[in-house]
Design a protein around this motif. Structure first.
Motif, mmCIF file in Angstrom:
data_model
loop_
_atom_site.group_PDB
_atom_site.id
_atom_site.type_symbol
_atom_site.label_atom_id
_atom_site.label_comp_id
_atom_site.label_asym_id
_atom_site.label_seq_id
_atom_site.Cartn_x
_atom_site.Cartn_y
_atom_site.Cartn_z
ATOM 1 N N PHE A 107 0.834 -1.209 0.000
ATOM 2 C CA PHE A 107 0.000 0.000 0.000
ATOM 3 C C PHE A 107 0.867 1.256 0.000
ATOM 4 O O PHE A 107 0.627 2.202 -0.776
ATOM 5 C CB PHE A 107 -0.937 -0.005 1.207
ATOM 6 N N LEU A 108 1.873 1.273 0.854
ATOM 7 C CA LEU A 108 2.777 2.425 0.886
ATOM 8 C C LEU A 108 3.521 2.568 -0.434
ATOM 9 O O LEU A 108 3.747 3.685 -0.923
ATOM 10 C CB LEU A 108 3.771 2.282 2.044
ATOM 11 N N ALA A 109 3.898 1.439 -1.007
ATOM 12 C CA ALA A 109 4.613 1.482 -2.283
ATOM 13 C C ALA A 109 3.755 2.128 -3.365
ATOM 14 O O ALA A 109 4.220 2.995 -4.125
ATOM 15 C CB ALA A 109 5.017 0.073 -2.700
ATOM 16 N N ARG A 110 2.480 1.723 -3.441
ATOM 17 C CA ARG A 110 1.592 2.314 -4.437
ATOM 18 C C ARG A 110 1.305 3.779 -4.127
ATOM 19 O O ARG A 110 1.114 4.596 -5.034
ATOM 20 C CB ARG A 110 0.274 1.528 -4.515
ATOM 21 N N THR A 111 1.277 4.115 -2.872
ATOM 22 C CA THR A 111 1.053 5.516 -2.490
ATOM 23 C C THR A 111 2.182 6.398 -3.007
ATOM 24 O O THR A 111 1.954 7.443 -3.632
ATOM 25 C CB THR A 111 0.942 5.651 -0.965
ATOM 26 N N VAL A 112 3.420 5.968 -2.762
ATOM 27 C CA VAL A 112 4.575 6.737 -3.248
ATOM 28 C C VAL A 112 4.576 6.776 -4.773
ATOM 29 O O VAL A 112 4.874 7.804 -5.391
ATOM 30 C CB VAL A 112 5.885 6.128 -2.710
ATOM 31 N N SER A 113 4.239 5.647 -5.389
ATOM 32 C CA SER A 113 4.193 5.585 -6.847
ATOM 33 C C SER A 113 3.170 6.580 -7.406
ATOM 34 O O SER A 113 3.433 7.267 -8.414
ATOM 35 C CB SER A 113 3.835 4.159 -7.283
ATOM 36 N N GLN A 114 2.008 6.690 -6.766
ATOM 37 C CA GLN A 114 0.989 7.626 -7.231
ATOM 38 C C GLN A 114 1.423 9.072 -7.023
ATOM 39 O O GLN A 114 1.099 9.948 -7.832
ATOM 40 C CB GLN A 114 -0.344 7.356 -6.520
ATOM 41 N N TRP A 115 2.129 9.336 -5.932
ATOM 42 C CA TRP A 115 2.681 10.683 -5.752
ATOM 43 C C TRP A 115 3.623 11.027 -6.904
ATOM 44 O O TRP A 115 3.570 12.128 -7.450
ATOM 45 C CB TRP A 115 3.437 10.763 -4.425
ATOM 46 N N GLY A 116 4.464 10.065 -7.244
ATOM 47 C CA GLY A 116 5.389 10.293 -8.351
ATOM 48 C C GLY A 116 4.666 10.506 -9.676
ATOM 49 O O GLY A 116 5.062 11.348 -10.481
ATOM 50 N N ARG A 117 3.601 9.745 -9.902
ATOM 51 C CA ARG A 117 2.805 9.911 -11.127
ATOM 52 C C ARG A 117 2.213 11.310 -11.208
ATOM 53 O O ARG A 117 2.227 11.953 -12.268
ATOM 54 C CB ARG A 117 1.707 8.857 -11.159
ATOM 55 N N GLY A 118 1.662 11.776 -10.097
ATOM 56 C CA GLY A 118 1.067 13.110 -10.093
ATOM 57 C C GLY A 118 2.090 14.214 -10.251
ATOM 58 O O GLY A 118 1.814 15.246 -10.875
ATOM 59 N N PHE A 119 3.281 13.998 -9.719
ATOM 60 C CA PHE A 119 4.316 15.032 -9.746
ATOM 61 C C PHE A 119 5.033 15.097 -11.090
ATOM 62 O O PHE A 119 5.426 16.178 -11.534
ATOM 63 C CB PHE A 119 5.327 14.754 -8.617
ATOM 64 N N THR A 120 5.185 13.952 -11.758
ATOM 65 C CA THR A 120 6.003 13.902 -12.974
ATOM 66 C C THR A 120 5.231 13.574 -14.250
ATOM 67 O O THR A 120 5.731 13.809 -15.350
ATOM 68 C CB THR A 120 7.122 12.850 -12.833
ATOM 69 N N GLY A 121 4.032 12.994 -14.126
ATOM 70 C CA GLY A 121 3.320 12.523 -15.309
ATOM 71 C C GLY A 121 3.839 11.201 -15.834
ATOM 72 O O GLY A 121 3.464 10.765 -16.922
#
Length: 252
Positions: free
Chosen positions: A49-63
């Motif tokens: 869950f934490l891994a996907r959370t960080v991954s989604q933050w990265g998606r939102g920040f970088t596209g």
């Protein structure tokens, strides 16, 4: 090799990168790798869950969307990066280059290995889609806009939809370093030229056939050999008349 090596690799490949600080602070491709390294560490330690959370933050920040389960080797260069998607079971070798709008995706709802594997020094051009558990060999080049549905051998250049191998040379090259997405044959143009040549030879071989550059050719020869009724219908069809929406002669 860590994030600093990744940043230096980006600076060495991108002529627009003036300083290392510019890469570290302003490059979304580097930031995506930073988010990925953290999320991948969490994923390997089963903090899904934490891994996907960080991954989604990265998606939102970088596209750039990189699943934390993907395995990425050192010195990946993500140029521009917007719209890139890298699936859970994707594997990327060392020193690869990926341009914007690339998808390393799966097909269907299979479980297990379902995303592509890239060898070392692979270049994936802008907008290319590589789908399924296919293998792209080392030093291969995928042309921009291609859709890859099968394995590509090492050292090959693939282009088209679906992609086919259009070039194999024996030289040991590293296309991920030269960043050339345009050095591929004009597959469609070559096929059209071949077709035109074949039609020309057929017209010449037919007695009384006129060359196509006179505006007639084999089609007109065939048409004039038909009965008047058939020829009249063909003429109307050629002009876009006589079918639905046509404005041909009206009967009283």
């Amino acid at each position: 090799m860590g994030l600093l090596a990744d940043a230096k690799n980006i600076q060495s490949k991108d002529p627009a990168a003036k300083t290392l600080a510019e890469v570290l602070l302003l490059y979304p491709g580097f930031h995506a790798l930073l988010f990925y390294r953290v999320s991948h560490w969490l994923y390997r330690h089963r903090r899904f869950f934490l891994a996907r959370t960080v991954s989604q933050w990265g998606r939102g920040f970088t596209g750039i969307e990189i699943h934390p389960g993907a395995v990425i080797g050192p010195c990946l260069f993500i140029d521009h990066g917007m719209g890139i998607v890298i699936g859970e079971t994707a594997e990327i070798g060392a020193n690869c280059t990926i341009y914007h709008q690339v998808t390393l995706g799966g097909t269907g709802k299979e479980t297990g290995k379902r995303h592509p594997t890239l060898g070392d020094n692979v270049l994936i051009g802008a907008g290319a889609k590589v789908l399924g558990p296919v293998f792209i060999g080392a030093n291969a080049r995928i042309a921009a806009g291609s859709v890859v549905l099968g394995c590509i051998p090492a050292g090959a250049t693939a282009a088209g939809v679906p992609a086919t191998v259009v070039r194999m040379n024996g030289e040991r090259v590293r296309p991920s370093d030269d960043l050339d997405q345009q050095d591929v044959p004009n597959l469609l143009g070559n096929k059209l030229a071949e077709l035109e040549s074949r039609v020309g030879r057929l017209e010449i071989s037919q007695p009384g056939a006129r060359p196509s550059f006179e505006g007639g050719g084999a089609y007109d020869d065939l048409l004039h050999s038909q009965p008047d009724a058939v020829r009249g219908k063909a003429d109307l069809g050629t002009m876009g008349l006589g079918q639905s929406g046509g404005r041909g002669p009206q009967t009283p």
